[in-house]
Design a protein around this motif. Structure first.
Motif, PDB file in Angstrom:
ATOM      1  N   SER A  35      -7.099  13.376   0.990  1.00  0.00           N
ATOM      2  CA  SER A  35      -6.490  12.318   0.176  1.00  0.00           C
ATOM      3  C   SER A  35      -4.982  12.492   0.210  1.00  0.00           C
ATOM      4  CB  SER A  35      -7.009  12.371  -1.267  1.00  0.00           C
ATOM      5  OG  SER A  35      -6.802  13.651  -1.830  1.00  0.00           O
ATOM      6  N   ILE A  36      -4.292  11.366   0.383  1.00  0.00           N
ATOM      7  CA  ILE A  36      -2.835  11.355   0.539  1.00  0.00           C
ATOM      8  C   ILE A  36      -2.255  10.302  -0.390  1.00  0.00           C
ATOM      9  CG2 ILE A  36      -0.922  10.938   2.145  1.00  0.00           C
ATOM     10  CD1 ILE A  36      -2.900  11.673   4.428  1.00  0.00           C
ATOM     11  N   LEU A  37      -1.199  10.658  -1.106  1.00  0.00           N
ATOM     12  CA  LEU A  37      -0.464   9.711  -1.945  1.00  0.00           C
ATOM     13  C   LEU A  37       0.916   9.515  -1.340  1.00  0.00           C
ATOM     14  CD1 LEU A  37      -0.255   8.064  -4.621  1.00  0.00           C
ATOM     15  CD2 LEU A  37       0.713  10.137  -5.662  1.00  0.00           C
ATOM     16  N   ILE A  38       1.293   8.251  -1.142  1.00  0.00           N
ATOM     17  CA  ILE A  38       2.625   7.917  -0.623  1.00  0.00           C
ATOM     18  C   ILE A  38       3.329   7.085  -1.678  1.00  0.00           C
ATOM     19  CG2 ILE A  38       3.932   6.741   1.177  1.00  0.00           C
ATOM     20  CD1 ILE A  38       1.540   7.245   3.050  1.00  0.00           C
ATOM     21  N   THR A  39       4.494   7.549  -2.095  1.00  0.00           N
ATOM     22  CA  THR A  39       5.265   6.845  -3.104  1.00  0.00           C
ATOM     23  C   THR A  39       6.666   6.553  -2.573  1.00  0.00           C
ATOM     24  OG1 THR A  39       5.897   6.830  -5.454  1.00  0.00           O
ATOM     25  CG2 THR A  39       6.099   8.936  -4.285  1.00  0.00           C
ATOM     26  N   GLY A  40       7.354   5.689  -3.267  1.00  0.00           N
ATOM     27  CA  GLY A  40       8.713   5.322  -2.890  1.00  0.00           C
ATOM     28  C   GLY A  40       9.096   4.054  -3.621  1.00  0.00           C
ATOM     29  N   ALA A  43       1.943   4.358   5.410  1.00  0.00           N
ATOM     30  CA  ALA A  43       0.540   4.521   5.022  1.00  0.00           C
ATOM     31  C   ALA A  43      -0.406   3.924   6.064  1.00  0.00           C
ATOM     32  CB  ALA A  43       0.299   3.881   3.660  1.00  0.00           C
ATOM     33  N   GLU A  44      -0.037   2.790   6.626  1.00  0.00           N
ATOM     34  CA  GLU A  44      -0.870   2.181   7.672  1.00  0.00           C
ATOM     35  C   GLU A  44      -0.971   3.102   8.888  1.00  0.00           C
ATOM     36  OE1 GLU A  44       0.918  -1.659   8.277  1.00  0.00           O
ATOM     37  OE2 GLU A  44       0.356  -2.332   6.264  1.00  0.00           O
ATOM     38  N   ARG A  45       0.165   3.654   9.308  1.00  0.00           N
ATOM     39  CA  ARG A  45       0.154   4.574  10.459  1.00  0.00           C
ATOM     40  C   ARG A  45      -0.691   5.811  10.159  1.00  0.00           C
ATOM     41  NH1 ARG A  45       5.858   3.991  10.544  1.00  0.00           N
ATOM     42  NH2 ARG A  45       6.016   6.176   9.938  1.00  0.00           N
ATOM     43  N   MET A  46      -0.514   6.383   8.984  1.00  0.00           N
ATOM     44  CA  MET A  46      -1.270   7.584   8.613  1.00  0.00           C
ATOM     45  C   MET A  46      -2.768   7.300   8.560  1.00  0.00           C
ATOM     46  SD  MET A  46       0.720   9.621   5.664  1.00  0.00           S
ATOM     47  CE  MET A  46       2.077  10.695   6.024  1.00  0.00           C
ATOM     48  N   THR A  47      -3.130   6.181   7.969  1.00  0.00           N
ATOM     49  CA  THR A  47      -4.548   5.846   7.842  1.00  0.00           C
ATOM     50  C   THR A  47      -5.190   5.670   9.216  1.00  0.00           C
ATOM     51  OG1 THR A  47      -4.095   4.775   5.713  1.00  0.00           O
ATOM     52  CG2 THR A  47      -6.197   4.266   6.759  1.00  0.00           C
ATOM     53  N   LEU A  48      -4.529   4.944  10.103  1.00  0.00           N
ATOM     54  CA  LEU A  48      -5.076   4.748  11.451  1.00  0.00           C
ATOM     55  C   LEU A  48      -5.158   6.060  12.223  1.00  0.00           C
ATOM     56  CD1 LEU A  48      -3.468   1.356  12.522  1.00  0.00           C
ATOM     57  CD2 LEU A  48      -5.858   1.797  11.883  1.00  0.00           C
ATOM     58  N   ARG A  67      -9.615   4.865   4.463  1.00  0.00           N
ATOM     59  CA  ARG A  67      -9.195   3.758   3.594  1.00  0.00           C
ATOM     60  C   ARG A  67      -7.722   3.885   3.247  1.00  0.00           C
ATOM     61  NH1 ARG A  67     -13.745   5.233   0.614  1.00  0.00           N
ATOM     62  NH2 ARG A  67     -12.998   7.296   1.130  1.00  0.00           N
ATOM     63  N   LEU A  68      -7.093   2.744   3.109  1.00  0.00           N
ATOM     64  CA  LEU A  68      -5.730   2.641   2.595  1.00  0.00           C
ATOM     65  C   LEU A  68      -5.807   1.786   1.340  1.00  0.00           C
ATOM     66  CD1 LEU A  68      -2.656   2.620   2.473  1.00  0.00           C
ATOM     67  CD2 LEU A  68      -2.655   0.919   4.280  1.00  0.00           C
ATOM     68  N   VAL A  69      -5.400   2.350   0.214  1.00  0.00           N
ATOM     69  CA  VAL A  69      -5.350   1.610  -1.041  1.00  0.00           C
ATOM     70  C   VAL A  69      -3.908   1.175  -1.254  1.00  0.00           C
ATOM     71  CG1 VAL A  69      -5.665   1.711  -3.543  1.00  0.00           C
ATOM     72  CG2 VAL A  69      -7.270   2.925  -2.028  1.00  0.00           C
ATOM     73  N   ASP A  70      -3.682  -0.137  -1.231  1.00  0.00           N
ATOM     74  CA  ASP A  70      -2.332  -0.676  -1.396  1.00  0.00           C
ATOM     75  C   ASP A  70      -2.401  -1.821  -2.392  1.00  0.00           C
ATOM     76  OD1 ASP A  70       0.354  -1.148  -1.085  1.00  0.00           O
ATOM     77  OD2 ASP A  70       0.265  -1.573   1.057  1.00  0.00           O
ATOM     78  N   CYS A  71      -1.964  -1.643  -3.629  1.00  0.00           N
ATOM     79  CA  CYS A  71      -1.305  -0.451  -4.076  1.00  0.00           C
ATOM     80  C   CYS A  71      -1.783  -0.066  -5.474  1.00  0.00           C
ATOM     81  CB  CYS A  71       0.198  -0.613  -4.005  1.00  0.00           C
ATOM     82  SG  CYS A  71       1.046  -1.293  -5.438  1.00  0.00           S
ATOM     83  N   VAL A 129      -5.849   7.035   1.724  1.00  0.00           N
ATOM     84  CA  VAL A 129      -4.393   7.072   1.580  1.00  0.00           C
ATOM     85  C   VAL A 129      -4.031   6.051   0.505  1.00  0.00           C
ATOM     86  CG1 VAL A 129      -2.172   6.688   2.725  1.00  0.00           C
ATOM     87  CG2 VAL A 129      -4.091   7.707   4.007  1.00  0.00           C
ATOM     88  N   PHE A 130      -3.274   6.490  -0.490  1.00  0.00           N
ATOM     89  CA  PHE A 130      -2.845   5.623  -1.583  1.00  0.00           C
ATOM     90  C   PHE A 130      -1.364   5.306  -1.447  1.00  0.00           C
ATOM     91  CE2 PHE A 130      -6.297   8.157  -3.371  1.00  0.00           C
ATOM     92  CZ  PHE A 130      -7.082   7.200  -3.984  1.00  0.00           C
ATOM     93  N   VAL A 131      -0.998   4.064  -1.726  1.00  0.00           N
ATOM     94  CA  VAL A 131       0.399   3.654  -1.822  1.00  0.00           C
ATOM     95  C   VAL A 131       0.676   3.351  -3.285  1.00  0.00           C
ATOM     96  CG1 VAL A 131       2.075   1.857  -1.240  1.00  0.00           C
ATOM     97  CG2 VAL A 131       0.503   2.703   0.503  1.00  0.00           C
TER      98      VAL A 131
END
Length: 171
Positions: A4-9, A19-24, A79-83, A117-119
């Motif tokens: 599980s990865i959290l990306i913030t900014g 996040a899209e690149r990481m998820t793929l 999965r990518l959860v945005d957001c 991956v969460f945004v």
């Protein structure tokens, strides 16, 4: 346990593209768990631009409120959860118990088989909002990001399109 990865900014920091690149990189096809709703023309345009950018490598699973159920239903692909921030605003306006929902999400993570991956937006670096509702939301987002960041294996901060790992695996 899945990664599980959290990306913030901040806004327009490049976090969704990262996040899209990481998820793929975690497998294909991937699932885009979309929490946004097209409540107006501007938001509909944003959603359409995101969809066009993603292309055919993605399946979309829209869920403005039932994030845990969506993650369980899609637990066979990355999965990518945005957001997360939009999910929180949806919970707030639906008058749902956001703290219980966030706790359930964090409890769910170790049970998942596929990576997620969460945004989320970093709202605490700006000025103090002038009204109580905005301050409440900023606080909700900050507490959620702290809780989710503790539950995730990795946390990344994206600034000016540049990623910075702030919690490495095992950190």
């Amino acid at each position: 346990m899945a990664k599980s990865i959290l990306i913030t900014g901040g806004a327009r920091s490049g976090k969704s593209t990262l996040a899209e690149r990481m998820t793929l990189s975690l497998g294909r096809p991937a699932v885009y768990v979309a929490t946004a709703e097209a409540g107006d023309a501007e938001m509909a345009d944003r959603i359409a631009r995101h969809q066009a950018r993603r292309g055919l490598e993605w399946r979309t699973h829209a869920t403005p409120l039932e994030l845990c159920a969506a993650l369980r239903a899609t637990d066979s692909a990355p999965r990518l959860v945005d957001c997360v921030t939009l999910w929180l605003s949806n919970l707030m306006f639906a008058e749902r118990d956001w703290e219980a929902e966030v706790a359930a999400l964090c409890d769910l993570l170790p049970t998942l088989s596929a990576p997620v991956v969460f945004v989320t937006n970093e709202l605490g670096s700006g000025i103090v909002p002038e009204n109580a509702l905005a301050r409440r939301f900023r606080d909700m987002a900050g507490w959620t990001n702290q809780r989710l960041g503790a539950a995730c294996d990795e946390v990344w901060l994206c600034v000016a399109g540049q990623p910075l790992k702030i919690k490495p695996p095992g950190g």
